[in-house]
Design an enzyme around this catalytic site. Structure first.
Site, PDB file in Angstrom:
ATOM      1  N   ASP A 192     -14.589  16.139 -43.548  1.00 37.61           N
ATOM      2  CA  ASP A 192     -14.053  16.000 -42.196  1.00 37.61           C
ATOM      3  C   ASP A 192     -15.170  15.581 -41.244  1.00 37.61           C
ATOM      4  OD1 ASP A 192     -12.871  16.245 -39.722  1.00 37.61           O
ATOM      5  OD2 ASP A 192     -12.083  18.263 -40.056  1.00 37.61           O
ATOM      6  N   HIS A 219      -9.628  15.165 -41.917  1.00 39.30           N
ATOM      7  CA  HIS A 219      -9.391  15.934 -40.687  1.00 39.30           C
ATOM      8  C   HIS A 219      -7.921  16.348 -40.561  1.00 39.30           C
ATOM      9  CE1 HIS A 219     -10.511  17.438 -36.790  1.00 39.30           C
ATOM     10  NE2 HIS A 219      -9.677  16.651 -36.144  1.00 39.30           N
ATOM     11  N   SER A 275      -9.458  20.754 -34.183  1.00 41.97           N
ATOM     12  CA  SER A 275     -10.152  19.636 -33.553  1.00 41.97           C
ATOM     13  C   SER A 275     -10.577  20.019 -32.126  1.00 41.97           C
ATOM     14  CB  SER A 275      -9.240  18.399 -33.573  1.00 41.97           C
ATOM     15  OG  SER A 275      -9.925  17.241 -33.196  1.00 41.97           O
TER      16      SER A 275
END
Length: 489
Positions: free
Chosen positions: A365, A458, A301
């Protein structure tokens, strides 16, 4: 407005802390963005000759409003997150909710310690695995990717957890964990740790940047901040990520900083340090002791964004020693970090320095599809994109499918895919082994995916699975003649 930031040829800097609501509303009706006190705007010559269109002003409006809301709710969000994580660990310490109630009535409740090696973050509770895959050894093309993902997952945890996992489970050396200073947020909101994987035949140092903590408003502000800086000959770079990596107010990126910013990763008594400079000096020291040692940059991320921006700053400062020793960059669920010119610049630099850059994207995602890749935001991905579907089948693609996520035509297929991911959570242990079993908390999280598929996708769980179950062929470098389409799953 005078452009006095010498490190940047042009820029747009958003300052949500200085905005008032009605002044923010006026932004929507005025094409003169530079007239707003909360927007520090110095465009290049081409942009200066044009008015800022409504869609771009709307994006600025949403960015500032989101940051303003996060700043306002930062303490309640932190308190809620702390309480929620404590509850998750309280249940875990007492095995389950039923046992917790029984222990409560018997006066035997086991209370979690937030500083202990057993305390897990919100992210950690989604995937509690701590062991590396014993079948993936050094020399396997999957090795660096699998190790990087586990390090990225561990980066969300506290110091005691990281040190214990690295030392006792991975049989490696933890070289330091640190909270780094964000000069714009005026707090230590950037986290990273360093480990060393050393054996007779290799020495690999791994720098893992932590991603966005779900209950940290500062991290979310870095994500939502669409400020940008253009470096001459380099391109435009996401301002929020640059601030998190170590950019200084009104100084930008000097090659050297004052000695008070010490590079001691474990010294908690000194003034907080900036991530880029501290990690750079630590790597120089470590690598100078072994001419064969290499290092890897990784993150999930937000952490992935910092990982790929780190070598960009090394290029800016002509740090040839560190560029030569950089084995690769492995990012997971990474957002876009710059415009097309920046991408072209980085691909050239990575190629010339023989640095591998793998950008892993799982399924739907949402984060790798942000900020938008369009004419208004101008953000573009670069590097080798390794895309995995819900069966953890990987392939190298130029761009992940549905690159901007929000598509009316794509909504139903994504929801159907999320349904099958939920079903898979019950069947995968029988097919792949007990280490792939998913907990009830992650399954509840997957239910959210039936409405918002991009959120549970995610999760680190799927990225760990992808690095373990995916074919080793996708980890070959694009320049490798064996990495032809027929060899890619």
């Amino acid at each position: 407005m005078a452009c006095d930031k010498g490190f940047s040829s042009s820029y747009m800097l958003l300052k949500p802390e200085e905005v008032r609501f009605f002044d923010l509303l006026r932004l929507l009706f005025s094409t003169k963005v530079e007239d707003r006190k909360f927007v520090d705007y110095c465009p290049d010559a081409a942009a200066a000759a044009e008015d800022v269109n409504f869609r771009r002003r709307w994006i600025i409006f949403v960015s500032i409003l989101a940051q303003k809301f996060l700043l306002f709710t930062s303490k309640p969000l932190l308190w809620f997150g702390s309480g929620f994580e404590s509850w998750l660990n309280l249940v875990s310490c007492n095995r389950n909710v039923g046992r917790l109630l029984l222990n409560f009535f018997q006066g035997k409740v086991v209370k979690p310690d937030k500083t202990s090696e057993t305390f897990l973050s919100f992210i950690g509770n989604l995937d509690k695995r701590v062991e590396l895959d014993s079948s993936i050894k050094y020399g396997d093309p999957r090795y660096h990717g699998a190790l990087s993902m586990m390090a990225s997952k561990a980066s969300y945890e506290n110091k005691a957890y990281i040190e214990t996992i690295v030392r006792d489970h991975w049989k490696m050396e933890c070289l330091g964990t640190h909270d780094f200073w964000n000069d714009y947020q005026e707090k230590a909101s950037t986290q990273a740790f360093i480990l060393r994987d050393k054996a007779d035949d290799h020495e690999i140092i791994v720098v893992a940047f932590r991603g966005t903590e779900p209950f940290d408003a500062g991290d979310w502000c870095s994500d939502f901040d669409i400020s940008w800086y253009e470096l001459s000959g380099v391109g435009k770079i996401h301002g929020g990520f640059m601030k998190a990596l170590g950019m200084q107010k009104n100084m930008g990126w000097p090659k050297e900083i004052e000695k008070q910013n010490d590079n001691d990763m474990n010294n908690t008594e000194r003034q907080p340090v900036l991530a880029y400079y501290a990690i750079r000096e630590t790597l120089k020291d470590l690598l100078s002791k072994n001419e064969k040692a290499k290092y890897i940059l990784t993150g999930h991320s937000l952490g992935g964004a910092l990982a790929i921006l780190f070598p960009a700053m090394l290029v800016l400062h002509d740090e040839s020693f560190l560029l030569e020793r950089l084995e690769g960059v492995y990012t997971f669920g990474q957002p876009r970090v710059g415009n097309e010119k920046f991408g072209q610049f980085m691909e050239k630099q990575l190629r010339e320095n023989d640095i591998k850059y793998f950008r892993f994207v799982y399924g739907n995602d949402m984060v790798p599809r942000l900020p938008y890749d369009d004419k208004d935001l101008m953000f573009k991905h670069f590097g080798t994109c390794v895309y995995f579907n819900r069966h953890y089948e990987g392939k190298i693609v130029e761009e992940e499918p549905n690159k901007n996520y929000f598509s009316p035509l794509g909504a139903i297929p994504m929801m159907v895919n999320a349904f099958w991911e939920l079903i898979r959570s019950f069947t995968i242990p029988r097919k792949k082994g007990p280490e792939y079993k998913e907990g009830s908390f992650l399954r509840l999280f997957r239910i959210i995916g039936l409405v918002l598929p991009g959120i549970p996708a995610h999760s680190p769980q799927d990225y760990v699975n992808a690095t373990r179950l995916g074919s080793s062929d996708v980890f070959l470098t694009p320049q490798d003649p064996n990495n032809s389409p027929e060899n890619i799953v």
